[in-house]
Write an enzyme that holds these catalytic residues in place. Structure first.
Site, PDB file in Angstrom:
ATOM      1  N   LYS A  47      58.717  42.550  34.548  1.00  0.00           N
ATOM      2  CA  LYS A  47      58.598  43.634  35.795  1.00  0.00           C
ATOM      3  C   LYS A  47      59.683  44.079  36.366  1.00  0.00           C
ATOM      4  O   LYS A  47      60.341  43.316  36.825  1.00  0.00           O
ATOM      5  CB  LYS A  47      57.269  43.230  36.495  1.00  0.00           C
ATOM      6  CG  LYS A  47      55.868  43.056  36.239  1.00  0.00           C
ATOM      7  CD  LYS A  47      54.922  42.583  37.302  1.00  0.00           C
ATOM      8  CE  LYS A  47      53.860  42.306  36.975  1.00  0.00           C
ATOM      9  NZ  LYS A  47      52.711  43.093  36.267  1.00  0.00           N
ATOM     10  N   GLY A 106      45.980  40.009  41.812  1.00  0.00           N
ATOM     11  CA  GLY A 106      46.005  38.855  42.536  1.00  0.00           C
ATOM     12  C   GLY A 106      44.836  38.600  43.269  1.00  0.00           C
ATOM     13  O   GLY A 106      44.750  37.927  44.194  1.00  0.00           O
TER      14      GLY A 106
END
Lengths: 293, 189
Positions: A80, A152
């Site tokens: 990322k 998350g």
């Protein structure tokens, strides 16, 4: 002989279809993911749930982690970069990363411009929560889209919302007359040519995965039902009690997403999944899906 | 003709589109019992480690070997080539072991080294657009293997009886000549 063409970059994503891409934080986790049947791993310093817990600015991973992961697996390695941070992206490309994620999980580096992804040899995946975002990212050169979901959280509701919204917007565009497409391109803020492609083909011009909140085998199967081409699992696997078993179960549920007996079988005795967060308890500034535009 | 595409993971719909454009019926194959109704099976591109694991898990190995023994056609692209190979370099356990070749995985390097080019394939008149994605190479071929195409002196397309393999992805282009070749091969061409 040409490298980095749209066919080569989009083709790479097509090879991942029907598969599960797993977040890993070290070489050992990468090996577990590969052994469980992951089609690729996302090498990270911290999974999204840890990024949430830690707060502060989240950046590209330490290159050491990426190199260690690259050394131990034969499947593709993704990493990322922050939204708009094209230097992080160039650094990751130079490390031989196979796919870059310009990701809202990290703290954005630019509040106006996303990375010009056409300039890169390596392909990009980007998050989207609606058709406009998806086509803007594809216009900038993304070769793969994923729902943003709410990373998350272990809560699938946002990924479902984004996938359903994209699907219903695609159906609407498909049913428009050609002369309505120009105004719709303006409404959505997207290139007309890409919108026309959606109108003609009834799907995005690139592969579309589900991401952001997949925590169980049934979650993965649900996203496949909703039309996802495959699934990203971030915190879900290595925050669960038995990552190895969990990873295998998610791979099988993704392949056989209409086989409910099989999903029941692989869901048995998986131990406790990650705890998860109810979305309404997150403050606006804690919503990663609101990053990017 | 009815051609199956092994649908455990990978670029399945692309192969179905191509085989239908070449004039056959294409179906997704998720269970070994479906093999009985097929004239040929395509093993698509994807991740060979994933496809290999799922083939074992869902007991495809013996039924596909039986399928080949019955003289049915098999076509493997990229990961499909690896899965069909007798041996795989680097000590990875081979899967179907149906073709007398040695495959070298990711032989061109990583994704940034992936490329496309035009290649001449024996038995096909026009040059074929070949898309290589983290592609394997055939580093050794047995006496019964016919080499159909090379790239920089390396073998990228080969045939053994009614088994056809390519390192590249014909299913990613609008050139259906290799799928046509596969159908002709099954008919006995």
């Amino acid at each position: 002989m040409k490298t980095g063409t749209p066919t080569v970059k989009r083709g790479m994503a097509k090879m991942q279809k029907g598969g599960v891409i797993m977040d890993v934080m070290n070489a050992e986790q990468a090996k577990i993911a590969e052994a469980a049947g992951a089609v690729a791993v996302m090498a990270l310093e911290r999974v999204p749930s840890d990024i949430r817990a830690a707060g502060g600015v989240a950046r590209m991973a330490d290159p050491t982690i990426i190199e260690q992961v690259k050394d131990v697996v034969s499947i593709p390695v993704m990493a990322k970069a922050r939204i708009g941070h094209y230097v992080e992206a160039r650094v990751l490309e130079s490390l031989g990363v196979d796919y870059l994620d310009e990701s809202e999980v990290l703290t954005p580096a630019d509040e106006v411009y996303h990375i010009d992804k056409r300039e890169f040899t390596v392909p990009f995946v980007c998050g989207a929560k609606d058709l406009g975002e998806a086509l803007r990212r594809i216009g900038e050169g993304a070769s793969m889209i994923r729902t943003k979901g709410e990373p998350g959280t272990g809560n699938i509701v946002e990924a479902v919302r984004h996938m359903r919204l994209i699907n219903s917007q695609i159906r609407k565009v498909q049913n428009m007359s050609k002369d309505e497409l120009y105004a719709e391109a303006k409404n959505l803020g997207v290139p007309y040519e890409l919108l026309f492609e959606v109108h003609e083909n009834g799907k995005l011009p690139v592969v579309n995965f589900a991401a952001g909140g997949v925590a169980t085998p049934a979650d993965a199967a649900l996203m496949m039902h909703l039309g996802a081409d495959g699934v990203f699992v971030g915190s879900g696997i290595f925050k669960s009690e038995n990552p190895e078993k969990f990873a295998r179960a998610i791979v099988e549920a993704t392949t056989h997403y209409t086989d409910y007996k099989l999903i029941a079988e692989v869901s048995k005795n998986l131990g406790t999944p990650m705890k998860g967060i109810e979305i309404s308890t997150l403050a606006a500034n804690e919503r990663m899906s609101q990053r990017g535009w | 003709m009815k051609i199956g595409v092994l649908a455990l993971q990978g670029a399945v719909e692309e192969h179905i589109r191509s085989i239908e454009a070449a004039g056959a019926e294409g179906v997704e194959v998720k269970h070994a019992e479906q093999l009985g109704e097929l004239d040929g099976l395509i093993i698509p591109g994807g991740e060979s480690t994933t496809i290999g694991k799922l083939m074992r898990k869902y007991s495809f190995i013996e039924p596909i070997r039986q399928f080949a023994a019955e003289g049915k056609g098999l076509f493997g692209t990229c990961a499909g080539l690896i899965v069909l190979a007798e041996s795989i370099e680097g000590g990875e356990e081979p899967h179907l072991c149906l073709m007398d070749i040695t495959a070298s995985r990711n032989a061109f390097g990583r994704q940034r080294e992936s490329f496309e080019t035009d290649l001449d394939v024996k038995g096909i008149d026009n040059p074929v657009r070949a898309v290589f994605i983290r592609a394997p190479l055939i580093t050794k071929t047995g006496p019964e293997v016919d080499v159909l195409c090379t790239y920089k002196d390396e073998v990228v397309t080969a045939r053994q009886g009614k088994i056809l393999v390519t390192s590249f992805h014909p299913e990613l282009t609008d050139d259906f000549s290799l799928h046509q070749y596969f159908l002709d091969m099954i008919k006995g061409g």
